[in-house]
Design a protein around this motif. Structure first.
Motif, PDB file in Angstrom:
ATOM      1  N   VAL A  90      29.420   9.397  63.461  1.00  8.91           N
ATOM      2  CA  VAL A  90      28.024   9.086  63.135  1.00  8.91           C
ATOM      3  C   VAL A  90      27.415  10.110  62.170  1.00  8.91           C
ATOM      4  O   VAL A  90      26.530   9.783  61.369  1.00  8.91           O
ATOM      5  CB  VAL A  90      27.205   8.972  64.442  1.00  8.91           C
ATOM      6  CG1 VAL A  90      26.992  10.320  65.087  1.00  8.91           C
ATOM      7  CG2 VAL A  90      25.888   8.276  64.217  1.00  8.91           C
ATOM      8  N   HIS A  91      27.907  11.342  62.210  1.00  9.63           N
ATOM      9  CA  HIS A  91      27.373  12.392  61.330  1.00  9.63           C
ATOM     10  C   HIS A  91      27.603  12.079  59.859  1.00  9.63           C
ATOM     11  O   HIS A  91      26.873  12.563  58.994  1.00  9.63           O
ATOM     12  CB  HIS A  91      28.031  13.734  61.663  1.00  9.63           C
ATOM     13  CG  HIS A  91      29.508  13.719  61.439  1.00  9.63           C
ATOM     14  ND1 HIS A  91      30.401  13.275  62.383  1.00  9.63           N
ATOM     15  CD2 HIS A  91      30.247  14.055  60.356  1.00  9.63           C
ATOM     16  CE1 HIS A  91      31.622  13.346  61.896  1.00  9.63           C
ATOM     17  NE2 HIS A  91      31.564  13.809  60.671  1.00  9.63           N
ATOM     18  N   ASP A  92      28.633  11.268  59.562  1.00  6.98           N
ATOM     19  CA  ASP A  92      28.954  10.965  58.171  1.00  6.98           C
ATOM     20  C   ASP A  92      28.008   9.913  57.584  1.00  6.98           C
ATOM     21  O   ASP A  92      27.976   9.723  56.371  1.00  6.98           O
ATOM     22  CB  ASP A  92      30.407  10.467  58.075  1.00  6.98           C
ATOM     23  CG  ASP A  92      30.943  10.521  56.660  1.00  6.98           C
ATOM     24  OD1 ASP A  92      30.951  11.618  56.074  1.00  6.98           O
ATOM     25  OD2 ASP A  92      31.341   9.461  56.134  1.00  6.98           O
ATOM     26  N   LEU A  93      27.256   9.244  58.438  1.00  6.99           N
ATOM     27  CA  LEU A  93      26.374   8.168  57.984  1.00  6.99           C
ATOM     28  C   LEU A  93      24.899   8.536  58.022  1.00  6.99           C
ATOM     29  O   LEU A  93      24.131   8.117  57.152  1.00  6.99           O
ATOM     30  CB  LEU A  93      26.599   6.921  58.856  1.00  6.99           C
ATOM     31  CG  LEU A  93      27.952   6.223  58.700  1.00  6.99           C
ATOM     32  CD1 LEU A  93      28.150   5.206  59.814  1.00  6.99           C
ATOM     33  CD2 LEU A  93      28.053   5.546  57.345  1.00  6.99           C
ATOM     34  N   ARG A 102      24.105   4.564  53.261  1.00  9.23           N
ATOM     35  CA  ARG A 102      24.963   3.750  54.127  1.00  9.23           C
ATOM     36  C   ARG A 102      24.455   3.799  55.565  1.00  9.23           C
ATOM     37  O   ARG A 102      24.540   2.803  56.295  1.00  9.23           O
ATOM     38  CB  ARG A 102      26.401   4.232  54.054  1.00  9.23           C
ATOM     39  CG  ARG A 102      27.024   4.113  52.674  1.00  9.23           C
ATOM     40  CD  ARG A 102      28.452   4.608  52.689  1.00  9.23           C
ATOM     41  NE  ARG A 102      29.324   3.667  53.357  1.00  9.23           N
ATOM     42  CZ  ARG A 102      30.382   4.012  54.091  1.00  9.23           C
ATOM     43  NH1 ARG A 102      30.667   5.286  54.283  1.00  9.23           N
ATOM     44  NH2 ARG A 102      31.143   3.099  54.649  1.00  9.23           N
ATOM     45  N   GLY A 103      23.935   4.951  55.970  1.00  6.26           N
ATOM     46  CA  GLY A 103      23.366   5.053  57.307  1.00  6.26           C
ATOM     47  C   GLY A 103      22.123   4.204  57.450  1.00  6.26           C
ATOM     48  O   GLY A 103      21.925   3.518  58.471  1.00  6.26           O
ATOM     49  N   ALA A 104      21.254   4.226  56.428  1.00  9.93           N
ATOM     50  CA  ALA A 104      20.053   3.386  56.450  1.00  9.93           C
ATOM     51  C   ALA A 104      20.433   1.911  56.471  1.00  9.93           C
ATOM     52  O   ALA A 104      19.806   1.096  57.167  1.00  9.93           O
ATOM     53  CB  ALA A 104      19.185   3.700  55.235  1.00  9.93           C
ATOM     54  N   PHE A 163      26.757   0.594  49.243  1.00  8.51           N
ATOM     55  CA  PHE A 163      26.025   1.719  48.664  1.00  8.51           C
ATOM     56  C   PHE A 163      26.960   2.908  48.445  1.00  8.51           C
ATOM     57  O   PHE A 163      26.511   4.043  48.334  1.00  8.51           O
ATOM     58  CB  PHE A 163      24.851   2.115  49.563  1.00  8.51           C
ATOM     59  CG  PHE A 163      23.738   1.113  49.524  1.00  8.51           C
ATOM     60  CD1 PHE A 163      22.789   1.147  48.522  1.00  8.51           C
ATOM     61  CD2 PHE A 163      23.663   0.105  50.469  1.00  8.51           C
ATOM     62  CE1 PHE A 163      21.769   0.209  48.463  1.00  8.51           C
ATOM     63  CE2 PHE A 163      22.651  -0.838  50.431  1.00  8.51           C
ATOM     64  CZ  PHE A 163      21.703  -0.785  49.419  1.00  8.51           C
ATOM     65  N   ILE A 164      28.255   2.634  48.395  1.00  7.76           N
ATOM     66  CA  ILE A 164      29.215   3.679  48.039  1.00  7.76           C
ATOM     67  C   ILE A 164      29.209   3.777  46.524  1.00  7.76           C
ATOM     68  O   ILE A 164      29.654   2.864  45.827  1.00  7.76           O
ATOM     69  CB  ILE A 164      30.627   3.346  48.552  1.00  7.76           C
ATOM     70  CG1 ILE A 164      30.624   3.207  50.073  1.00  7.76           C
ATOM     71  CG2 ILE A 164      31.617   4.418  48.113  1.00  7.76           C
ATOM     72  CD1 ILE A 164      31.949   2.755  50.648  1.00  7.76           C
TER      73      ILE A 164
END
Length: 707
Positions: free
Chosen positions: A151-154, A159-161, A465-466
Motif C-alpha cells: 500500500v505504501h507504493d500507491l 495511481r493511489g487516488a 496514470f503510469i
C-alpha cells in the motif's frame, strides 16, 4: 472458530505450528468486520494474514464470486500472488484468477465460464474492468472484500487516488460497505494511509503492527569515486544470493560492465527497460541459486518472489528512509532473521546521508506520504470512464462517489461543478436534466491502436496514470525483445553498427526504425556504450536532510561515534576554518567559487529546486539572459551581478514571495510539459486557464516545495 476447519487443516498440513502474532490478530479483526492495515516486515506472512480469514468467511458464508478484489501495484507481482493464493484456494474450492494484459484469450474466456472468487489485479486493470468490460462487470456486484498489497507504493500518488476512487465506485456499485484490508512492510503515518483508502467506510479501523522489530545488520563502505573501486567493493561484499540495488538504470548497466572486467559474470541486471522475459529469467535464476546476484533498480524493491536473499548491497544513498528499508528488507526473509546489508558510498555527502538513513531506520522514523494530494485529472478520467459503457447518471451520484474516497473527501460541490464545467467545455461530458453522459470528443482524443494518428493517445493509455517517456523497443532479428531505450537517446546518439550495453550484455545495432520505434540488434561486439535514460532520480526527503544536520552537529562536537566520523569532521572543519560555520538545519553557507555564488544547505531537494527556480526568474527579469542557476542535492550555484541573491530573495514579503513563486513556476520547463500531460484528460487546449491552475498545483506537489 475464526478460521474455517478446512483452512485450519491446510495450515497443519503445511507443518505450521500455528499462526504468528500478526496472523492471529489480523484473523480476529477481519472476522469482526474491521477495516485493517497490517504493517510488518517481509517474511511475516502478511498475505496469509489477510487472505486466510477472508477465505474462511467465503467458506462460512458461501460468498458468491467475485468476492475479493486483490490489488497489487505491480503487474509483475500478479503471477506470484496468484500462484500463492491458488496453493490455498485450489484445495478449498475457491477459484483464484488474474487480470493483466499478458494473459491469453483462453484464460480470459475461462473466467466467464468459471467466475473467480478472488481476482488479482492492478489499479489500471480494475479501471478497465469497471469502465469497459460490460459483460464481466456484473460479477463485481458481489464484491465484499478489497485487499491492497504494498500500500505504501500507491498512497499519495495518482495511481493511489485512482484506486481510492475505484473503491468508492465499487462501494456504490455493490451497495455494500466493503471491508478493506491493506498490507505494507513499511509506511509512515499508518492511520492517515488507512483513511486514504477506506474513505467513507463506516467500519471501525484496526492497525496491526508487529510487537518485535526485525534486527538490522548494515555496514558502511566508503570507496574512491571510480568504477573499479565500486565494483571491487561489490565483489567483496556479495554473499550469494545477493541483490545489489542502484539508483538508476545507467548505473546498473555500467556496474555490470565493470564487474565483467573483473571476471565476475554470474550477475544479471534487472530494471524497467529490460524486457519482461529477461527480468523473469533473472528472478528465476536468483531463486534457483544459479546466479550470484542481480543488480536492480526499484523493480525488485517490492515483493516479487526471488526466493531467499542472504544479503543486500545498496549503491549510494536511496535518499528516503522508506526506500532504504524496502531494499534492505529484501534480505532475511524469515521471522526473527536479521536484515543484512551493506551501503557503498563514495562521497562525504553520500556518507552523511547514508548515516542519516540508518539512524532514522533504527528509530523507526519514516517519511509521511502526502495523503492530501488530490489531482483533478484522476477525477476527470473517473467521471468520463464510468460513463463509457453506461446509461446517463445523475450528477449527484457521481459527486457522492468522489466524496466517498479518501483523497477527495473534502471536495466541495462548487469545486465539483467547476470540474464538470471544464469537462463540458472539452466535450468529454454532456449534461442534461441533471444527468450526465460521455461526450462526443472522447474517441477523437483516445483512439484504438489501429486508428491512432501520429502523436495521438492510445485507448489503453486512458486507464493508466503510469507515466512513460517515448521509447524504442530493442529486439533481435528473430523478434526476441531485449528491452527499451529512451527515444531521446536513440535520436540523438545511436547509429547503426554502434555497440550498446543492455540487460548486462553487449549488443550491436543492426538497424533503427524511427517509424515503428524499434531497434534491431544482434548479440556481441566489443565493449559497448551504456545508454542514458531520463527520469532516474531519487529526491532527498525533508526528514533525512534534518537528520543529516543533526548528525553533522553531533560529530563536530565529538558527541557521536559513527563510521568514518573523521571524514565528516574534516569536511566540517574545512568550513569552520574558511567561513566560520558548517551547514546545518539553520545555517546556509555562502561562498564565491569561479564566478558563482555557491550556497550549501541541507534541505529537502524540492525546497532547493524551488529556491533555484525563484532566483532564476527574479534575477533574469532584472539582469537578462546572463544569469545562471544550477541546483544539486547539496545546494545551488548562482552566476549573477548581485552579491547575495538568496538574502535578496528572503527579504521579500510573504505576498511578494507567493507572487514570485507563481510566476516562476509558469516559466519552469516542466510547466509546458505538465499542460500537455493534463490537456487530454480534460479535453481542452493546453492554453486553458483552468488547466493552468491545476498544472501549477501539481507541479508544486511533484517538483517544488514553496511552503
Amino acid at each position: 472458530m475464526i478460521l474455517h476447519p478446512k483452512v485450519v487443516e491446510l495450515v497443519r498440513e503445511r507443518g505450521w505450528r500455528g499462526l504468528n502474532e500478526i496472523q492471529v490478530e489480523a484473523s480476529e479483526y477481519i472476522a469482526k468486520g474491521y477495516n485493517v492495515l497490517i504493517v510488518a516486515p517481509t517474511g511475516y506472512g502478511k498475505t496469509e494474514a489477510a487472505v486466510l480469514p477472508i477465505m474462511s468467511r467465503i467458506l462460512y458464508e458461501g460468498a458468491k464470486p467475485i468476492a475479493v478484489v486483490y490489488v497489487t501495484p505491480l503487474r509483475a507481482l500478479i503471477n506470484d500472488i496468484t500462484r500463492r493464493l491458488r496453493e490455498w484456494g485450489d484445495r478449498l474450492g475457491i477459484v483464484v484468477a488474474r487480470r493483466h494484459s499478458d494473459i491469453s484469450k483462453a484464460e480470459k474466456k475461462l473466467r466467464m465460464k468459471r467466475v473467480p472468487h478472488i481476482i488479482v489485479i492492478t489499479p489500471e486493470g480494475l479501471e478497465i474492468e469497471l469502465d469497459w468490460a460490460h459483460k464481466f462487470r456484473r460479477f463485481y456486484r458481489n464484491v465484499r472484500w478489497v485487499v491492497i498489497d504494498e500500500v505504501h507504493d500507491l498512497v499519495g500518488t495518482k495511481r493511489g487516488a485512482q484506486l481510492a476512487l475505484l473503491i468508492s465506485r465499487l462501494r456504490a456499485f455493490t451497495g455494500r460497505d466493503l471491508q478493506i484490508v491493506m498490507l505494507s512492510a513499511t509506511v509512515g503515518n499508518p492511520p492517515a494511509v488507512a483513511r486514504y483508502f477506506v474513505g467513507s467506510s463506516k467500519r471501525p479501523l484496526k492497525i496491526i503492527t508487529s510487537s518485535a522489530r526485525k534486527p538490522m545488520e548494515v555496514t558502511l563502505r566508503l570507496v574512491d569515486e571510480d568504477w573499479e573501486s565500486m565494483a571491487k567493493a561489490v565483489a567483496e561484499l556479495m554473499e550469494p544470493p545477493t541483490i545489489v540495488f542502484v539508483n538508476s538504470r545507467y548505473f546498473g548497466e555500467r556496474l555490470r560492465e565493470e564487474l565483467e572486467r573483473l571476471g565476475i559474470r554470474n550477475v544479471m541486471v534487472h530494471h524497467s527497460s529490460v524486457s519482461k522475459e529477461l527480468r523473469e529469467e533473472s528472478e528465476r535464476l536468483l531463486k534457483e541459486g544459479r546466479v550470484a546476484g542481480v543488480i536492480a533498480t526499484k523493480t525488485l524493491e517490492l515483493g516479487i518472489d526471488v526466493g531467499y536473499v542472504k544479503k543486500v548491497v545498496v549503491m549510494g544513498s536511496p535518499a528516503q528512509v522508506q526506500t532504504f528499508l524496502q531494499r534492505i528488507g529484501r534480505s532475511g526473509h524469515t521471522m526473527g532473521e536479521a536484515m543484512r546489508g551493506a551501503v557503498i558510498v563514495w562521497h562525504p555527502v553520500q556518507l552523511l546521508e547514508a548515516l542519516a538513513l540508518l539512524h532514522l531506520a533504527e528509530q523507526g522514523v519514516l517519511e509521511e506520504p502526502d495523503t492530501g494530494y488530490a489531482p483533478l485529472d484522476v477525477v476527470a478520467r473517473m467521471l468520463v470512464g464510468s460513463l463509457l459503457k453506461s446509461e446517463p447518471v445523475r450528477l449527484e451520484e457521481l459527486y457522492e462517489i468522489v466524496r466517498g474516497s479518501g483523497p477527495y473527501s473534502s471536495m466541495s460541490r462548487e469545486e465539483f461543478s467547476r470540474l464538470v464545467e471544464l469537462l463540458k467545455r472539452g466535450r468529454l461530458l454532456e449534461v442534461a436534466d441533471g444527468r450526465v453522459r460521455a461526450g462526443p470528443r472522447f474517441y477523437t482524443i483516445w483512439r484504438f491502436e489501429h486508428e491512432r494518428r501520429w502523436g495521438g493517445h492510445g485507448f489503453t493509455e486512458f486507464f493508466t496514470f503510469i507515466s512513460s517517456l517515448p521509447e524504442f523497443v530493442v529486439r533481435t532479428s528473430d523478434g526476441r525483445e531485449v528491452g527499451k531505450l529512451d527515444a531521446h537517446y536513440v535520436f540523438r546518439y545511436l547509429r547503426s553498427d554502434d555497440v550498446i550495453r543492455l540487460a548486462g550484455r553487449s549488443w550491436r545495432v543492426v538497424r533503427i526504425d524511427d517509424r515503428l520505434y524499434t531497434v534491431e540488434v544482434e548479440e556481441g561486439g566489443e565493449g559497448g556504450e551504456v545508454p542514458l535514460w531520463r527520469g532516474d532520480t531519487a529526491r532527498r526527503s525533508g526528514i533525512v536532510a534534518k537528520q543529516m544536520a543533526r548528525l553533522l552537529e553531533e560529530v563536530c562536537r565529538g558527541a557521536l561515534r559513527v563510521p568514518f566520523a573523521e571524514v565528516l569532521k574534516a569536511v566540517a572543519d574545512r568550513y569552520l576554518s574558511e567561513v566560520g560555520a558548517h551547514p546545518s538545519a539553520s545555517v546556509v553557507i555562502r561562498e564565491r567559487v569561479n564566478g558563482y555564488t555557491v550556497y550549501t544547505l541541507l534541505a529537502d531537494e524540492r525546497v532547493v529546486e524551488a529556491l533555484g527556480l525563484m532566483l532564476l526568474y527574479r534575477l533574469s527579469s532584472e539582469e537578462g539572459l546572463g544569469v545562471e542557476v544550477k541546483t544539486s542535492h547539496v545546494g545551488l550555484a548562482v552566476k549573477t551581478g548581485h552579491p547575495d541573491p538568496l538574502s535578496m530573495l528572503l527579504s521579500l514579503s510573504r505576498v511578494e514571495l507567493e507572487e514570485l513563486a507563481l510566476e516562476s513556476v509558469k516559466r519552469s520547463p516542466y510547466f509546458r510539459m505538465k499542460l500537455r500531460e493534463l490537456a487530454p484528460s480534460f479535453g481542452v487546449r493546453d492554453d486553458d486557464e483552468d488547466l493552468a491552475v491545476e498544472a501549477l498545483r501539481q507541479l508544486q506537489h511533484e517538483y517544488y516545495d514553496f511552503v
